[in-house]
Every structure is written in C-alpha cells, then in structure tokens.
Design a protein around this motif. Structure first.
Motif, short mmCIF file in Angstrom:
data_model
loop_
_atom_site.label_atom_id
_atom_site.label_comp_id
_atom_site.label_asym_id
_atom_site.label_seq_id
_atom_site.Cartn_x
_atom_site.Cartn_y
_atom_site.Cartn_z
N TYR A 1 -42.79 60.33 77.79
CA TYR A 1 -41.39 59.94 77.97
C TYR A 1 -40.51 61.16 78.22
O TYR A 1 -39.64 61.16 79.11
CB TYR A 1 -40.85 59.19 76.74
N ILE A 2 -40.70 62.20 77.43
CA ILE A 2 -39.88 63.41 77.57
C ILE A 2 -40.11 64.06 78.92
O ILE A 2 -39.16 64.50 79.59
CB ILE A 2 -40.18 64.39 76.41
N THR A 3 -41.36 64.12 79.34
CA THR A 3 -41.67 64.70 80.65
C THR A 3 -41.00 63.89 81.76
O THR A 3 -40.40 64.45 82.69
CB THR A 3 -43.19 64.76 80.87
N GLY A 4 -41.07 62.57 81.64
CA GLY A 4 -40.42 61.70 82.62
C GLY A 4 -38.92 61.88 82.64
O GLY A 4 -38.30 61.95 83.71
N LEU A 5 -38.31 61.97 81.45
CA LEU A 5 -36.87 62.18 81.38
C LEU A 5 -36.47 63.53 81.96
O LEU A 5 -35.45 63.65 82.66
CB LEU A 5 -36.40 62.08 79.92
N ALA A 6 -37.27 64.55 81.70
CA ALA A 6 -36.97 65.88 82.25
C ALA A 6 -37.01 65.83 83.77
O ALA A 6 -36.13 66.41 84.44
CB ALA A 6 -37.97 66.91 81.71
N GLU A 7 -37.99 65.16 84.33
CA GLU A 7 -38.07 65.04 85.79
C GLU A 7 -36.87 64.28 86.34
O GLU A 7 -36.32 64.64 87.39
CB GLU A 7 -39.37 64.34 86.21
N LEU A 8 -36.45 63.21 85.64
CA LEU A 8 -35.26 62.46 86.07
C LEU A 8 -34.01 63.35 86.03
O LEU A 8 -33.16 63.28 86.93
CB LEU A 8 -35.03 61.24 85.18
N LEU A 9 -33.88 64.16 84.99
CA LEU A 9 -32.73 65.05 84.90
C LEU A 9 -32.70 66.04 86.07
O LEU A 9 -31.64 66.32 86.63
CB LEU A 9 -32.74 65.82 83.57
N VAL A 10 -33.87 66.53 86.45
CA VAL A 10 -33.93 67.51 87.54
C VAL A 10 -33.69 66.82 88.87
O VAL A 10 -32.88 67.28 89.70
CB VAL A 10 -35.28 68.24 87.54
N THR A 11 -34.35 65.70 89.11
CA THR A 11 -34.27 65.06 90.43
C THR A 11 -33.00 64.23 90.63
O THR A 11 -32.41 64.25 91.69
CB THR A 11 -35.50 64.16 90.68
N ASP A 12 -32.58 63.48 89.61
CA ASP A 12 -31.46 62.56 89.79
C ASP A 12 -30.13 63.06 89.22
O ASP A 12 -29.06 62.70 89.72
CB ASP A 12 -31.78 61.20 89.17
N ALA A 13 -30.16 63.87 88.18
CA ALA A 13 -28.91 64.30 87.54
C ALA A 13 -28.52 65.71 87.97
O ALA A 13 -27.46 66.19 87.58
CB ALA A 13 -29.04 64.24 86.03
N GLY A 14 -29.38 66.38 88.71
CA GLY A 14 -29.04 67.70 89.23
C GLY A 14 -29.10 68.82 88.20
O GLY A 14 -28.52 69.89 88.41
N VAL A 15 -29.78 68.61 87.09
CA VAL A 15 -29.92 69.68 86.09
C VAL A 15 -30.94 70.68 86.64
O VAL A 15 -32.04 70.30 87.06
CB VAL A 15 -30.40 69.11 84.74
N PRO A 16 -30.58 71.94 86.68
CA PRO A 16 -31.52 72.93 87.21
C PRO A 16 -32.80 73.01 86.36
O PRO A 16 -32.75 73.01 85.13
CB PRO A 16 -30.75 74.26 87.14
N ARG A 17 -33.93 73.05 87.04
CA ARG A 17 -35.23 73.12 86.37
C ARG A 17 -35.30 74.34 85.44
O ARG A 17 -35.87 74.27 84.36
CB ARG A 17 -36.36 73.16 87.40
N ALA A 18 -34.70 75.44 85.83
CA ALA A 18 -34.72 76.66 85.02
C ALA A 18 -34.06 76.42 83.65
O ALA A 18 -34.53 76.94 82.64
CB ALA A 18 -34.02 77.79 85.75
N LYS A 19 -33.00 75.62 83.62
CA LYS A 19 -32.33 75.33 82.35
C LYS A 19 -33.25 74.52 81.42
O LYS A 19 -33.31 74.79 80.23
CB LYS A 19 -31.04 74.56 82.58
N LEU A 20 -33.94 73.55 82.00
CA LEU A 20 -34.89 72.77 81.18
C LEU A 20 -36.03 73.65 80.69
O LEU A 20 -36.48 73.54 79.55
CB LEU A 20 -35.45 71.59 81.98
#
Length: 105
Positions: A70-89
C-alpha cells in the motif's frame, strides 16, 4: 514397625511389612504418575501457546507485507499524480531507514 513384627509375628509380620512396602510403592507411583501428567499437560499448553504465537506472527508478517505494498503504491501515486518529487520521497524513506537502523536480513 519392621523388626518388631518379625520378632512378634514371624512370617505374618514379614508379610505385613511387604504389604506396607507395596502400598508405599503404589502411593509413590501414583504421585509420580500425577506429576508426569501435570508436566505433560503443561507441555501441551505451552505447545498450544507457542503454535498460536507462531500463527499470529505469520498473520502479522502478512499484514506488514500488505502495508508495504500500500505504501509503495501511495508513493507512486504521489509522484505520478500529485507531482511530489521522487527525491523528496526518497529523503523521507532514507530518514526513516536511518532511524530504524540497518536493514534486517
């Protein structure tokens, strides 16, 4: 009474002594059997508790695996759909990993 029986009653006294010894042996045997039975029951109870603990650990490990997905999926959603930079995650994950210590094998 032992030797007194033998002196006073002869063979009958000896038989009475033998019967007393047999009764004592029977009593001791009963106590040993009761102790063995209690130990077996305790062992059975401990085995059941240990089996339940192992079952619960397996259940919790499965839940942790699901949470990781679930966490991995949410992290991917944050990067792809919410525009959160991968580096921040990755910084967040790195900070949590450092706090937890080195990964367990």
């Amino acid at each position: 009474m032992g030797w007194g029986r033998t002196l006073l009653l002869g063979d009958i006294g000896n038989h009475m002594d033998i019967e007393d010894v047999q009764a004592n042996v029977g009593h001791l045997r009963g106590r040993i059997d009761a102790m063995r039975s209690r130990n077996q029951q305790r062992s059975t109870d401990q085995d059941a508790a240990l089996a339940e603990a192992h079952r619960r650990i397996e259940e919790l490990e499965g839940e942790v695996d699901d949470m990781m997905l679930y966490i991995t999926g949410l992290a991917e959603l944050l990067v792809t759909d919410a525009g959160v930079p991968r580096a921040k995650l990755q910084q967040l994950v790195g900070a949590v990993d450092r706090e937890d210590g080195p990964p367990q094998a």
